[in-house]
Write a protein that holds these residues in place. Structure first.
Motif, PDB file in Angstrom:
ATOM      1  N   GLU A 222      33.388  34.715  44.662  1.00 10.33           N
ATOM      2  CA  GLU A 222      33.920  36.078  44.686  1.00 10.33           C
ATOM      3  C   GLU A 222      35.444  36.061  44.644  1.00 10.33           C
ATOM      4  N   MET A 223      36.070  35.157  45.397  1.00 10.29           N
ATOM      5  CA  MET A 223      37.519  35.076  45.393  1.00 10.29           C
ATOM      6  C   MET A 223      38.066  34.623  44.039  1.00 10.29           C
ATOM      7  N   LEU A 224      37.390  33.668  43.422  1.00 12.28           N
ATOM      8  CA  LEU A 224      37.825  33.211  42.097  1.00 12.28           C
ATOM      9  C   LEU A 224      37.677  34.316  41.060  1.00 12.28           C
ATOM     10  N   ASP A 225      36.594  35.082  41.155  1.00 13.41           N
ATOM     11  CA  ASP A 225      36.412  36.204  40.243  1.00 13.41           C
ATOM     12  C   ASP A 225      37.488  37.263  40.472  1.00 13.41           C
ATOM     13  N   LEU A 226      37.861  37.459  41.740  1.00 12.89           N
ATOM     14  CA  LEU A 226      38.911  38.422  42.063  1.00 12.89           C
ATOM     15  C   LEU A 226      40.219  38.041  41.376  1.00 12.89           C
ATOM     16  N   VAL A 227      40.651  36.787  41.535  1.00 19.42           N
ATOM     17  CA  VAL A 227      41.949  36.414  40.959  1.00 19.42           C
ATOM     18  C   VAL A 227      41.902  36.427  39.433  1.00 19.42           C
ATOM     19  N   ARG A 228      40.764  36.081  38.863  1.00 19.90           N
ATOM     20  CA  ARG A 228      40.664  36.126  37.398  1.00 19.90           C
ATOM     21  C   ARG A 228      40.715  37.555  36.883  1.00 19.90           C
ATOM     22  N   SER A 229      40.165  38.482  37.655  1.00 20.63           N
ATOM     23  CA  SER A 229      40.215  39.891  37.253  1.00 20.63           C
ATOM     24  C   SER A 229      41.650  40.427  37.275  1.00 20.63           C
ATOM     25  N   LEU A 230      42.530  39.725  37.962  1.00 19.03           N
ATOM     26  CA  LEU A 230      43.948  40.114  38.027  1.00 19.03           C
ATOM     27  C   LEU A 230      44.786  39.399  36.992  1.00 19.03           C
ATOM     28  N   GLY A 231      44.142  38.650  36.105  1.00 22.07           N
ATOM     29  CA  GLY A 231      44.871  37.914  35.094  1.00 22.07           C
ATOM     30  C   GLY A 231      45.513  36.638  35.601  1.00 22.07           C
ATOM     31  N   LEU A 232      44.979  36.143  36.751  1.00 17.99           N
ATOM     32  CA  LEU A 232      45.518  34.928  37.358  1.00 17.99           C
ATOM     33  C   LEU A 232      44.535  33.787  37.191  1.00 17.99           C
TER      34      LEU A 232
END
Length: 234
Positions: A222-232
């Motif tokens: 979930e955390m990895l998906d969160l940062v990827r959704s921010l373009g990170l």
């Protein structure tokens, strides 16, 4: 005389620590309303009057517990974040989130105290250590969003929030610390908080149950998906 005073101080500290430990156990076993000075006094073999010498009212005890718990959480989260270079905003977000989860799993009663059901009749103070810890947590999360904002801004176009959409006290705090962050950046911080705490609350309150055999891996995903959704990239 100094020896006597030191002994009294030590005994008082030990009794205070025991009172707080029993209160957290009562919370874990029976929820927020189970915290009672009389129940704690009975368990310690003290009179209620004697306990009032440590905490004049139940709300004083609850405020102290919240301050201790919140400060412990924020200390851990800030240390984990600061162990990651500022040039790695994704890694700092993941470090904060995973540390919050680790702390909550080890301290479920504390998590429920600050993020669970409100204590009936309790009025939190507007200042003091508990409020300071809450503001530190707020600043930490908004700071993570602010660091991610240059990468995430282009994708944060839904809703077009404005400052009046948020609590005025929160707006004053955020604009004071992050004057260049737009309202959409604060909205992003709140959504990040929701993703960090949503899955965690399901775990702490037992709703994941046997459905997730490895909740730590699920949370990290979930955390990895969160940062990827921010373009990170983490």
């Amino acid at each position: 005389m100094v020896e006597v005073r030191n002994r009294r101080e030590r005994l008082r500290e030990e009794a205070t620590a025991e009172i707080k430990a029993i209160a957290l156990r009562l919370l874990a076993d029976g929820g927020p309303d189970a915290i009672s000075l009389r129940a704690i006094a009975r368990e310690m073999g003290m009179t209620a009057g004697a306990l009032y010498g440590y905490f004049p009212a139940r709300d004083d005890l609850i405020t102290t517990l919240i301050a201790d718990v919140y400060t412990s959480l924020v200390d851990r989260a800030e240390a984990a974040r600061d162990a990651v270079p500022e040039a790695d905003p994704a890694g700092r977000i993941v470090a904060w989130g995973e540390t919050v989860r680790e702390w909550a799993v080890a301290n479920p009663a504390g998590f429920k105290l600050i993020y669970g059901d409100p204590v009936l009749g309790y009025q939190p103070p507007s200042e003091g250590p508990a409020r300071e810890a809450e503001l530190r947590a707020c600043s930490g999360l908004v700071g993570l969003a602010a660091a991610a904002w240059p990468h995430a801004a282009a994708s944060q176009t839904i809703g077009a929030p404005a400052w009046p959409d948020f609590d005025p006290a929160l707006v004053d705090h955020v604009r004071g610390e992050f004057p260049d962050l737009p309202p959409a950046g604060l909205a992003l911080a709140l959504r990040m908080w929701g993703r960090m705490h949503g899955l965690l609350a399901l775990e702490i309150y037992g709703h994941l149950g046997p459905r997730a055999q490895q909740p730590d891996k699920l949370y990290r995903a979930e955390m990895l998906d969160l940062v990827r959704s921010l373009g990170l990239r983490e």
